[in-house]
Design a protein around this motif. Structure first.
Motif, PDB file in Angstrom:
ATOM      1  N   LEU A 134       0.815  -1.214   0.000  1.00 36.06           N
ATOM      2  CA  LEU A 134       0.000   0.000   0.000  1.00 36.06           C
ATOM      3  C   LEU A 134       0.850   1.267   0.000  1.00 36.06           C
ATOM      4  O   LEU A 134       0.318   2.372  -0.089  1.00 36.06           O
ATOM      5  N   GLY A 135       2.151   1.098   0.115  1.00 42.43           N
ATOM      6  CA  GLY A 135       3.043   2.247   0.121  1.00 42.43           C
ATOM      7  C   GLY A 135       3.074   2.989   1.440  1.00 42.43           C
ATOM      8  O   GLY A 135       3.474   4.161   1.496  1.00 42.43           O
ATOM      9  N   ILE A 136       2.670   2.314   2.531  1.00 38.38           N
ATOM     10  CA  ILE A 136       2.695   2.928   3.858  1.00 38.38           C
ATOM     11  C   ILE A 136       4.057   2.673   4.503  1.00 38.38           C
ATOM     12  O   ILE A 136       4.504   1.525   4.581  1.00 38.38           O
ATOM     13  N   GLU A 137       4.710   3.723   4.941  1.00 35.65           N
ATOM     14  CA  GLU A 137       6.037   3.589   5.530  1.00 35.65           C
ATOM     15  C   GLU A 137       5.973   2.811   6.848  1.00 35.65           C
ATOM     16  O   GLU A 137       5.132   3.078   7.707  1.00 35.65           O
ATOM     17  N   ILE A 138       6.855   1.842   6.983  1.00 35.33           N
ATOM     18  CA  ILE A 138       6.960   1.078   8.229  1.00 35.33           C
ATOM     19  C   ILE A 138       7.976   1.789   9.108  1.00 35.33           C
ATOM     20  O   ILE A 138       9.186   1.695   8.893  1.00 35.33           O
ATOM     21  N   ASN A 139       7.485   2.526  10.070  1.00 39.37           N
ATOM     22  CA  ASN A 139       8.340   3.368  10.900  1.00 39.37           C
ATOM     23  C   ASN A 139       8.281   2.914  12.361  1.00 39.37           C
ATOM     24  O   ASN A 139       7.203   2.764  12.930  1.00 39.37           O
ATOM     25  N   ILE A 140       9.450   2.672  12.962  1.00 43.25           N
ATOM     26  CA  ILE A 140       9.529   2.319  14.380  1.00 43.25           C
ATOM     27  C   ILE A 140      10.667   3.131  14.984  1.00 43.25           C
ATOM     28  O   ILE A 140      11.844   2.847  14.753  1.00 43.25           O
ATOM     29  N   ASP A 141      10.327   4.147  15.742  1.00 42.20           N
ATOM     30  CA  ASP A 141      11.336   5.031  16.334  1.00 42.20           C
ATOM     31  C   ASP A 141      12.052   4.395  17.521  1.00 42.20           C
ATOM     32  O   ASP A 141      13.219   4.676  17.773  1.00 42.20           O
ATOM     33  N   ASN A 142      11.332   3.563  18.272  1.00 45.89           N
ATOM     34  CA  ASN A 142      11.912   2.944  19.475  1.00 45.89           C
ATOM     35  C   ASN A 142      11.528   1.465  19.506  1.00 45.89           C
ATOM     36  O   ASN A 142      10.561   1.094  20.179  1.00 45.89           O
ATOM     37  N   PRO A 143      12.271   0.616  18.787  1.00 45.83           N
ATOM     38  CA  PRO A 143      11.901  -0.805  18.715  1.00 45.83           C
ATOM     39  C   PRO A 143      11.959  -1.522  20.063  1.00 45.83           C
ATOM     40  O   PRO A 143      11.167  -2.426  20.312  1.00 45.83           O
ATOM     41  N   LEU A 144      12.898  -1.133  20.952  1.00 45.60           N
ATOM     42  CA  LEU A 144      12.989  -1.784  22.260  1.00 45.60           C
ATOM     43  C   LEU A 144      11.747  -1.526  23.104  1.00 45.60           C
ATOM     44  O   LEU A 144      11.220  -2.432  23.754  1.00 45.60           O
ATOM     45  N   LEU A 145      11.279  -0.279  23.096  1.00 44.15           N
ATOM     46  CA  LEU A 145      10.064   0.051  23.835  1.00 44.15           C
ATOM     47  C   LEU A 145       8.873  -0.710  23.267  1.00 44.15           C
ATOM     48  O   LEU A 145       8.033  -1.219  24.024  1.00 44.15           O
ATOM     49  N   MET A 146       8.804  -0.812  21.952  1.00 46.49           N
ATOM     50  CA  MET A 146       7.697  -1.531  21.326  1.00 46.49           C
ATOM     51  C   MET A 146       7.704  -3.001  21.726  1.00 46.49           C
ATOM     52  O   MET A 146       6.662  -3.568  22.116  1.00 46.49           O
ATOM     53  N   MET A 147       8.860  -3.648  21.658  1.00 45.44           N
ATOM     54  CA  MET A 147       8.938  -5.062  22.020  1.00 45.44           C
ATOM     55  C   MET A 147       8.626  -5.273  23.495  1.00 45.44           C
ATOM     56  O   MET A 147       7.976  -6.261  23.872  1.00 45.44           O
ATOM     57  N   PHE A 148       9.067  -4.333  24.334  1.00 48.91           N
ATOM     58  CA  PHE A 148       8.796  -4.447  25.761  1.00 48.91           C
ATOM     59  C   PHE A 148       7.302  -4.324  26.050  1.00 48.91           C
ATOM     60  O   PHE A 148       6.748  -5.074  26.858  1.00 48.91           O
ATOM     61  N   CYS A 149       6.623  -3.408  25.373  1.00 52.03           N
ATOM     62  CA  CYS A 149       5.181  -3.240  25.554  1.00 52.03           C
ATOM     63  C   CYS A 149       4.421  -4.470  25.060  1.00 52.03           C
ATOM     64  O   CYS A 149       3.454  -4.913  25.703  1.00 52.03           O
ATOM     65  N   ILE A 150       4.857  -5.022  23.939  1.00 54.43           N
ATOM     66  CA  ILE A 150       4.220  -6.237  23.426  1.00 54.43           C
ATOM     67  C   ILE A 150       4.380  -7.381  24.424  1.00 54.43           C
ATOM     68  O   ILE A 150       3.433  -8.120  24.717  1.00 54.43           O
ATOM     69  N   PHE A 151       5.591  -7.521  24.954  1.00 51.20           N
ATOM     70  CA  PHE A 151       5.835  -8.585  25.936  1.00 51.20           C
ATOM     71  C   PHE A 151       4.985  -8.390  27.192  1.00 51.20           C
ATOM     72  O   PHE A 151       4.395  -9.344  27.701  1.00 51.20           O
ATOM     73  N   LEU A 152       4.926  -7.150  27.685  1.00 52.03           N
ATOM     74  CA  LEU A 152       4.161  -6.884  28.903  1.00 52.03           C
ATOM     75  C   LEU A 152       2.680  -7.215  28.704  1.00 52.03           C
ATOM     76  O   LEU A 152       2.054  -7.831  29.580  1.00 52.03           O
TER      77      LEU A 152
END
Length: 261
Positions: A134-152
């Motif tokens: 779809l041409g949507i940019e995959i942007n992750i500014d803080n991957p560690l925070l994201m993975m930590f939130c997913i784990f929690l």
């Protein structure tokens, strides 16, 4: 002469969890649609809701593309609901296997939780593929925070499932209360709307929900411009820690009596 292989408790526990995990895969993907439905269902849901939300805010929601905004919200709430429901039902589902002393209820819960992780990995990959085309940019500014939130969030749902799985064996009517408890979560967990869409005087009525904190913090981890107003990683972490202690305490003191009922 037959050779007897001695295994320690950890090796036995690992093999039991793997066997139960393989069983979950066979039963979970036994129908004709199998994994394809697990992918198509959330992606189609995200498309529909993104279209509706996009008509409201022009395709950008508080600095985040609307499709991405909806994707994080729906993936997280479905992760919680599916993991919570599967884990809470896994103890009763595998109750006949507890006649073997090597198989314990927590092994069934862990296997069910691992199965949900496997499914969600395929869902996330599928959504990223759709975003690419779809041409949507995959942007992750803080991957560690994201993975930590997913784990929690995942661990929180596992512990909630463990706690309710034990309670259901004592009081089967708890299952009905679970349905009553989970239905409003779609509307109060920042799935469709951001916390920023509500006046600040109403935030106190929504901030008790750790799922909301996990979703909003994940959006912030993807796009820092989204901000963290009204949410706290500390609150989310402490909630998960307290829930873990409570769930493991209930399990440790009651699992033998619960499975004998």
């Amino acid at each position: 002469m037959t050779t007897v292989i001695k295994r320690n408790k950890w090796e036995i526990w690992r093999d039991v969890i793997f066997a139960l995990f393989a069983r979950e895969i066979r039963t979970g993907f036994s129908d004709k649609l199998g994994l394809s439905w697990a992918l198509v269902n959330p992606i189609a849901f995200i498309f529909v809701l993104s279209f509706i939300r996009g008509r409201m805010d022009g395709g950008d929601t508080h600095g985040v593309p609307t499709f991405v905004f909806m994707a994080y919200g729906l993936i997280f709430i479905q992760t919680f609901l599916n993991t919570f429901t599967t884990c809470s039902g896994s103890i009763k589902k595998n109750k006949a296997l507890f006649a073997f002393r090597q198989v314990q209820p927590i092994s069934a819960v862990i296997a069910a939780a691992m199965f949900e992780v496997l499914v969600k990995i395929f869902v996330i990959i599928g959504i990223f593929i759709v975003m690419y085309f779809l041409g949507i940019e995959i942007n992750i500014d803080n991957p560690l925070l994201m993975m930590f939130c997913i784990f929690l969030l995942w661990w929180f749902s596992v512990m909630m499932g463990l706690m309710f799985g034990i309670l259901i064996l004592y009081v089967p009517e708890v299952n009905k209360l679970m349905n009553l408890f989970t239905r409003p979560l779609f509307f109060i967990s920042a799935t469709f709307f951001s916390l920023q869409d509500f006046p600040r005087e109403y935030w106190a009525y929504l901030n008790w929900n750790p799922i909301l904190h996990a979703i909003e913090l994940t959006r912030y981890a993807a796009y820092h411009a989204y901000g963290t107003d009204g949410v706290s990683l500390t609150f989310l972490s402490l909630t998960v820690l307290v829930t873990t202690f409570l769930a493991l305490s209930i399990y440790y003191t009651n699992w033998r009596q619960a499975i004998s009922r």
